[in-house]
Design a protein around this motif. Sequence first.
Motif, PDB file in Angstrom:
ATOM      1  N   THR A 418       0.838  -1.182   0.000  1.00 32.12           N
ATOM      2  CA  THR A 418       0.000   0.000   0.000  1.00 32.12           C
ATOM      3  C   THR A 418       0.876   1.235   0.000  1.00 32.12           C
ATOM      4  O   THR A 418       2.076   1.170   0.284  1.00 32.12           O
ATOM      5  CB  THR A 418      -0.907   0.022   1.243  1.00 32.12           C
ATOM      6  OG1 THR A 418      -0.075   0.032   2.397  1.00 32.12           O
ATOM      7  CG2 THR A 418      -1.840  -1.134   1.252  1.00 32.12           C
ATOM      8  N   GLU A 440      -4.413   8.978   3.757  1.00 33.87           N
ATOM      9  CA  GLU A 440      -5.042   8.170   2.710  1.00 33.87           C
ATOM     10  C   GLU A 440      -4.163   6.965   2.436  1.00 33.87           C
ATOM     11  O   GLU A 440      -2.979   7.089   2.211  1.00 33.87           O
ATOM     12  CB  GLU A 440      -5.195   8.998   1.446  1.00 33.87           C
ATOM     13  CG  GLU A 440      -5.893   8.241   0.344  1.00 33.87           C
ATOM     14  CD  GLU A 440      -6.002   9.050  -0.929  1.00 33.87           C
ATOM     15  OE1 GLU A 440      -5.384  10.161  -1.002  1.00 33.87           O
ATOM     16  OE2 GLU A 440      -6.621   8.572  -1.904  1.00 33.87           O
ATOM     17  N   THR A 441      -4.775   5.811   2.431  1.00 35.16           N
ATOM     18  CA  THR A 441      -4.034   4.572   2.135  1.00 35.16           C
ATOM     19  C   THR A 441      -4.557   4.031   0.830  1.00 35.16           C
ATOM     20  O   THR A 441      -5.746   3.771   0.671  1.00 35.16           O
ATOM     21  CB  THR A 441      -4.233   3.517   3.257  1.00 35.16           C
ATOM     22  OG1 THR A 441      -3.789   4.119   4.490  1.00 35.16           O
ATOM     23  CG2 THR A 441      -3.429   2.287   2.963  1.00 35.16           C
ATOM     24  N   LYS A 442      -3.588   3.911  -0.203  1.00 34.75           N
ATOM     25  CA  LYS A 442      -3.943   3.439  -1.536  1.00 34.75           C
ATOM     26  C   LYS A 442      -3.612   1.986  -1.680  1.00 34.75           C
ATOM     27  O   LYS A 442      -2.556   1.509  -1.237  1.00 34.75           O
ATOM     28  CB  LYS A 442      -3.196   4.239  -2.580  1.00 34.75           C
ATOM     29  CG  LYS A 442      -3.801   5.624  -2.775  1.00 34.75           C
ATOM     30  CD  LYS A 442      -3.167   6.298  -3.983  1.00 34.75           C
ATOM     31  CE  LYS A 442      -3.849   7.608  -4.270  1.00 34.75           C
ATOM     32  NZ  LYS A 442      -3.298   8.268  -5.468  1.00 34.75           N
ATOM     33  N   GLY A 446      -8.514   0.797  -5.274  1.00 31.92           N
ATOM     34  CA  GLY A 446      -9.192   1.613  -4.280  1.00 31.92           C
ATOM     35  C   GLY A 446      -8.296   2.144  -3.192  1.00 31.92           C
ATOM     36  O   GLY A 446      -7.093   1.849  -3.154  1.00 31.92           O
ATOM     37  N   SER A 447      -8.898   2.976  -2.307  1.00 36.65           N
ATOM     38  CA  SER A 447      -8.126   3.559  -1.191  1.00 36.65           C
ATOM     39  C   SER A 447      -9.062   3.854  -0.035  1.00 36.65           C
ATOM     40  O   SER A 447     -10.281   3.881  -0.198  1.00 36.65           O
ATOM     41  CB  SER A 447      -7.455   4.860  -1.655  1.00 36.65           C
ATOM     42  OG  SER A 447      -8.428   5.813  -2.025  1.00 36.65           O
ATOM     43  N   VAL A 448      -8.512   4.044   1.191  1.00 35.09           N
ATOM     44  CA  VAL A 448      -9.270   4.358   2.391  1.00 35.09           C
ATOM     45  C   VAL A 448      -8.615   5.527   3.081  1.00 35.09           C
ATOM     46  O   VAL A 448      -7.431   5.772   2.934  1.00 35.09           O
ATOM     47  CB  VAL A 448      -9.338   3.164   3.363  1.00 35.09           C
ATOM     48  CG1 VAL A 448     -10.102   2.006   2.776  1.00 35.09           C
ATOM     49  CG2 VAL A 448      -7.916   2.746   3.768  1.00 35.09           C
ATOM     50  N   GLU A 449      -9.485   6.345   3.812  1.00 34.08           N
ATOM     51  CA  GLU A 449      -8.950   7.422   4.652  1.00 34.08           C
ATOM     52  C   GLU A 449      -9.090   7.021   6.092  1.00 34.08           C
ATOM     53  O   GLU A 449     -10.072   6.444   6.484  1.00 34.08           O
ATOM     54  CB  GLU A 449      -9.733   8.720   4.405  1.00 34.08           C
ATOM     55  CG  GLU A 449      -9.468   9.309   3.048  1.00 34.08           C
ATOM     56  CD  GLU A 449     -10.203  10.661   2.873  1.00 34.08           C
ATOM     57  OE1 GLU A 449      -9.936  11.343   1.864  1.00 34.08           O
ATOM     58  OE2 GLU A 449     -11.031  11.028   3.755  1.00 34.08           O
ATOM     59  N   SER A 450      -8.133   7.349   6.909  1.00 36.38           N
ATOM     60  CA  SER A 450      -8.136   7.009   8.341  1.00 36.38           C
ATOM     61  C   SER A 450      -7.495   8.149   9.116  1.00 36.38           C
ATOM     62  O   SER A 450      -6.833   9.016   8.558  1.00 36.38           O
ATOM     63  CB  SER A 450      -7.376   5.703   8.575  1.00 36.38           C
ATOM     64  OG  SER A 450      -6.104   5.766   8.033  1.00 36.38           O
TER      65      SER A 450
END
Length: 457
Positions: A418, A440-442, A446-450
């Motif tokens: 990632t 932001e993790t790519k 797709g990707s997620v924000e934490s």
Amino acid sequence: MKGISLYQLNNQIKSHLSNAFSDEIWVIAEISELRQTQTGHCYLELIEKDENTDQITAKARATIWAYTFRMLHPYFKTSTGQTLSSGIKVLIKVSVEFQEIYGYSLNIKDIDPTYTLGDMARRKKEVIDKLKQEGVFDMNRDLLFPEIPKTIALISSPTAAGYEDFVNQLDTNSQGYKFHHKLFPAIMQGNQAEASIIETLEKIYAYEDIFDVVVIIRGGGSTSDLNCFDTYALAQNIAQFPIPVISGIGHERDESVVDMVANVKVKTPTAAAEFLIDCFDECEAYHEGLQENFIASIQDILIESSDRLQQLSQKFTPQVRQILANKNNQLDMARQSIIASGKSLLRNSKHQLQTYSFDLKLNIKHLLDMEQMNLNQFLLKQRNVSRRFFNKHKHQLELFEQSAKYADPENILKKGYTLTLNQGKIVKDVSQLKEDDIIETKFAKGSVESQVKRIKK
């Protein structure tokens, strides 16, 4: 012994002398001193000298009483040309007298002037003979007299009328000739004249390079005044003097020994000046004659040359024409020869040029062929080098492309890895984060924000 008185002795001597010399006698003697008193009496001292040693061998006192002296002196002077004076020899008729108080003396009663004349002539001849025996008599006369005597050493008494006459005649000459004369004063008569003139000659000798001539002048005088010019010493000095001497001593009747040994003799100082002026006149006349002769000679030469030139000119014209005709012929022949030679040279040059042109074309074609072959070889070589260069770098590009493909993040994400971003920037170290940051993790897809809760280092 009983003696007699001095008076008695002198009286006896007087008596013996009176008996021994009762008659008058003729005596030869030289006057060494002469003195005339105011009363007219003349007192003399007579001497006799040894001819070889010149030493005095006898001496006596003599007297000419006034009444006798008034007759004898004019007679003697008229006959001899000189006065009774010291230094001359005389033949005198005397009576021997003796005074008890004054002693022995001679009373002169008569005089024979012919003896004195003879003695003077004898002594003069002796001087001349001696100078000739010594070989000096003609020395000054043999000197070359200067053509223009400009510088003159003058021997004279500065107060003599003759000196003034000489200078006036010389300086006021009508021709305007310039003379440079220097007076050397001397005593010109009497017993001191001989030594004085010789001393003056010695002074002039110190400047012998300056003066052209020496002029000895005096304004005449009696024979006795001029006796010094017959002496041996003075004549010897003048005869041997290195500069020509002119004598103008005013000796009207006789020729002195100085006159005889001098280079030039004239009678008077004025005549001496005229002689010097005449030298310039003669020189001027000589040069005028030379000038006239020169001009006449030049005119003769010009006339002769003109005639000769005219004759030559008459011969010269036909000769020149013939020479010109010959030269023209030679010139035509030379011109024809030059034209023929030029044509031959042109033909040869044209042929040689054609030969050179053909050879040049062959050489150029050969060089072009050689260069074309070299160029082809060079192009082939360059083509091979380029091919190898492109193949090499193509392979390297393929390798680079393969490496880039492996390094592409998409491929990495596909492998399960990632990529974390903070505010759009890749987070490579935990120090770039702080608590509560939104990251932001790519993933490959797709990707997620934490939100960051706690940071561990």
